[in-house]
Design a protein around this motif. Structure first.
Motif, PDB file in Angstrom:
ATOM      1  N   LEU A  15      11.592  25.593 -53.584  1.00  0.00           N
ATOM      2  CA  LEU A  15      11.239  25.556 -54.999  1.00  0.00           C
ATOM      3  C   LEU A  15       9.937  26.317 -55.208  1.00  0.00           C
ATOM      4  O   LEU A  15       8.877  25.899 -54.738  1.00  0.00           O
ATOM      5  N   ARG A  16      10.034  27.454 -55.895  1.00  0.00           N
ATOM      6  CA  ARG A  16       8.868  28.307 -56.117  1.00  0.00           C
ATOM      7  C   ARG A  16       8.104  27.848 -57.352  1.00  0.00           C
ATOM      8  O   ARG A  16       8.693  27.467 -58.366  1.00  0.00           O
ATOM      9  N   PHE A  17       6.772  27.908 -57.268  1.00  0.00           N
ATOM     10  CA  PHE A  17       5.890  27.500 -58.363  1.00  0.00           C
ATOM     11  C   PHE A  17       5.050  28.690 -58.815  1.00  0.00           C
ATOM     12  O   PHE A  17       4.757  29.605 -58.046  1.00  0.00           O
ATOM     13  N   ASN A  18       4.644  28.642 -60.059  1.00  0.00           N
ATOM     14  CA  ASN A  18       3.712  29.631 -60.608  1.00  0.00           C
ATOM     15  C   ASN A  18       2.657  28.884 -61.413  1.00  0.00           C
ATOM     16  O   ASN A  18       2.976  28.220 -62.400  1.00  0.00           O
ATOM     17  N   GLU A  19       1.408  28.957 -60.946  1.00  0.00           N
ATOM     18  CA  GLU A  19       0.305  28.262 -61.619  1.00  0.00           C
ATOM     19  C   GLU A  19       0.600  26.778 -61.820  1.00  0.00           C
ATOM     20  O   GLU A  19       0.365  26.207 -62.883  1.00  0.00           O
ATOM     21  N   GLY A  20       1.150  26.163 -60.779  1.00  0.00           N
ATOM     22  CA  GLY A  20       1.387  24.723 -60.807  1.00  0.00           C
ATOM     23  C   GLY A  20       2.644  24.286 -61.514  1.00  0.00           C
ATOM     24  O   GLY A  20       2.900  23.087 -61.642  1.00  0.00           O
ATOM     25  N   THR A  21       3.472  25.245 -61.958  1.00  0.00           N
ATOM     26  CA  THR A  21       4.700  24.920 -62.687  1.00  0.00           C
ATOM     27  C   THR A  21       5.916  25.429 -61.916  1.00  0.00           C
ATOM     28  O   THR A  21       5.922  26.590 -61.487  1.00  0.00           O
ATOM     29  N   PRO A  22       6.956  24.600 -61.720  1.00  0.00           N
ATOM     30  CA  PRO A  22       8.142  25.057 -61.000  1.00  0.00           C
ATOM     31  C   PRO A  22       8.901  26.102 -61.811  1.00  0.00           C
ATOM     32  O   PRO A  22       9.091  25.948 -63.015  1.00  0.00           O
TER      33      PRO A  22
ATOM     34  N   GLY B  47      10.607  11.173 -52.316  1.00  0.00           N
ATOM     35  CA  GLY B  47       9.797  12.342 -52.002  1.00  0.00           C
ATOM     36  C   GLY B  47       8.831  12.698 -53.118  1.00  0.00           C
ATOM     37  O   GLY B  47       9.246  12.924 -54.256  1.00  0.00           O
ATOM     38  N   PHE B  48       7.531  12.742 -52.802  1.00  0.00           N
ATOM     39  CA  PHE B  48       6.531  13.172 -53.786  1.00  0.00           C
ATOM     40  C   PHE B  48       5.379  13.845 -53.053  1.00  0.00           C
ATOM     41  O   PHE B  48       5.063  13.520 -51.917  1.00  0.00           O
ATOM     42  N   ASP B  49       4.744  14.811 -53.725  1.00  0.00           N
ATOM     43  CA  ASP B  49       3.647  15.546 -53.110  1.00  0.00           C
ATOM     44  C   ASP B  49       2.857  16.263 -54.194  1.00  0.00           C
ATOM     45  O   ASP B  49       3.331  16.424 -55.327  1.00  0.00           O
ATOM     46  N   TRP B  50       1.662  16.728 -53.830  1.00  0.00           N
ATOM     47  CA  TRP B  50       0.754  17.375 -54.775  1.00  0.00           C
ATOM     48  C   TRP B  50       0.811  18.896 -54.623  1.00  0.00           C
ATOM     49  O   TRP B  50       0.687  19.417 -53.510  1.00  0.00           O
ATOM     50  N   GLU B  51       0.967  19.601 -55.723  1.00  0.00           N
ATOM     51  CA  GLU B  51       0.966  21.060 -55.713  1.00  0.00           C
ATOM     52  C   GLU B  51      -0.427  21.528 -55.299  1.00  0.00           C
ATOM     53  O   GLU B  51      -1.425  21.112 -55.883  1.00  0.00           O
TER      54      GLU B  51
END
Length: 388
Positions: A331-338, A211-215
């Motif tokens: 999985l929550r992200f903030n400014e591209g960071t998990p 599994g891989f994907d782009w933020e």
């Protein structure tokens, strides 16, 4: 059938040639095999699934054998199956359930799927094909664009995706649990042009990043990598990696935050030296829970906290005493960071851990913002919706 076997691994002291600083290694680990019993996905069992408030889960399609990866084109859902088929599912009356199933491709070993510019890309163990999507959803004649990918061995489940840069990315798992590979493309993420030309090893040292994907906000590429088996119930943890071009993520010699896999040794440097040149994970998850798909949610049906966040499926463990996984996480992200991972769908696994009725695999987002989830144990695809 329930299976519980206790192994004791002892890596007895032996001389390691070429390792100048630590020529003798002795390591012991207690490991387990435990496989819960599969039971039917009855309406009562499905009703017992636990999701956050406001979310509902219902059967979208069933009797699919072993459905794996999914992609969506308009209102058509394409799913790969262990039988070697790609099946098109259609909800013609918009009631939230597929009422039409049609096999559109038959290809032995087909697994990963991607769509780009009205073209379906499919991958088997060794080859990649593409075909035009017709207006009725059927697929035109397949054209072979890549051949001679490494044999699968232990990890034959290839996946692929088209990145924001228009390039084709392919995950090639290792052909073993932990070993020095004989093909440089094994245990890597490869990059190609969409015509199959200009191959490049984008990143390596990745045991099995299905599994891989782009933020969506930053276009940073993230992938979930499977940890090494047989190191212990709680070792090696599953890894979330920020995948960047040219990086080595350590497998098979380094795992986690710089730990040494003492059963395998670098040929021309020490473990410490190899660790220094390896990229460590940005987040870790329970060992042996088997991450399968990672998908960033781009819809608007779900509440704001889920938008541009990732969902991760965990197929479920077999190599630990207490079974883990069998769930979906948010999985929550903030400014591209998990920043925080929480359970999203649980209770496929019974509370005592002795049985299960679902093993999550694929994820896909429908045009209305609902989420599809495939289960390859009972042949079901679920649809998750939200309403206040």
């Amino acid at each position: 059938m329930k299976l519980k076997i206790l192994f004791c691994l002892c890596l007895c002291s032996y001389l390691l040639l070429g390792q100048s600083k630590d020529s003798i290694i002795s390591e012991a680990a207690q490991v387990h095999v435990f496989k819960p019993q599969k039971v039917a996905a009855t309406p009562k069992a499905i009703k017992s699934l636990k999701l956050p408030a406001g979310f509902k889960i219902n059967v979208f399609a069933s009797n699919l054998g072993k459905p794996r990866m999914m992609v969506v084109h308009n209102n058509q859902v394409y799913v790969s199956r262990r039988s070697g088929e790609i099946t098109m599912l259609t909800d013609t009356n918009n009631d939230g359930k597929a009422d039409n199933q049609k096999t559109v491709i038959t290809k032995k070993g087909v697994h990963g799927l991607a769509i780009h510019e009205d073209t379906l890309y499919v991958i088997t163990v060794n080859d990649v094909f593409k075909g035009s999507i017709h207006k009725d959803g059927t697929i035109g004649e397949l054209k072979t664009i890549i051949t001679n990918l490494p044999d699968g061995g232990q990890h034959p489940n290839r996946t692929l995706a088209i990145g924001p840069d228009g390039k084709l990315y392919i995950s090639i798992g290792s052909d073993c649990n932990a070993c020095a590979e004989t093909r440089e493309e094994s245990a890597t993420l490869l990059q190609f042009d969409t015509n199959g030309k200009n191959k490049k090893i984008f990143a390596k040292g990745l045991r099995n990043t299905i599994g891989f994907d782009w933020e969506p906000k930053t276009n940073k590429l993230y992938g979930m990598d499977h940890g090494i088996d047989w190191l212990g119930d709680d070792i090696q943890k599953e890894e979330l990696n920020l995948l960047e071009e040219g990086n080595d993520y350590g497998w098979p010699y380094i795992y986690g935050k710089g730990n040494y896999n003492k059963a395998d040794q670098p040929e021309s440097m020490t473990y410490k030296e190899y660790s220094r040149k390896s990229t460590h994970p940005v987040m870790e998850f329970t060992a042996h829970s088997a991450p399968m798909n990672l998908l960033f949610y781009k819809g608007t049906m779900f509440p704001k906290e889920y938008q541009n966040a990732a969902f991760i499926t965990f197929h479920g463990s077999w190599n630990r005493k207490d079974p883990k996984g069998y769930k979906v996480m948010h999985l929550r992200f903030n400014e591209g960071t998990p920043v925080k991972a929480t359970d999203f769908i649980t209770a496929f696994l019974s509370t005592d851990g002795r049985s299960f009725f679902g093993r999550p695999v694929g994820l896909a987002e429908l045009p209305d913002g609902s989420l599809l989830l495939s289960d390859d144990s009972n042949g079901v695809i679920y649809r998750i919706t939200y309403s206040e």
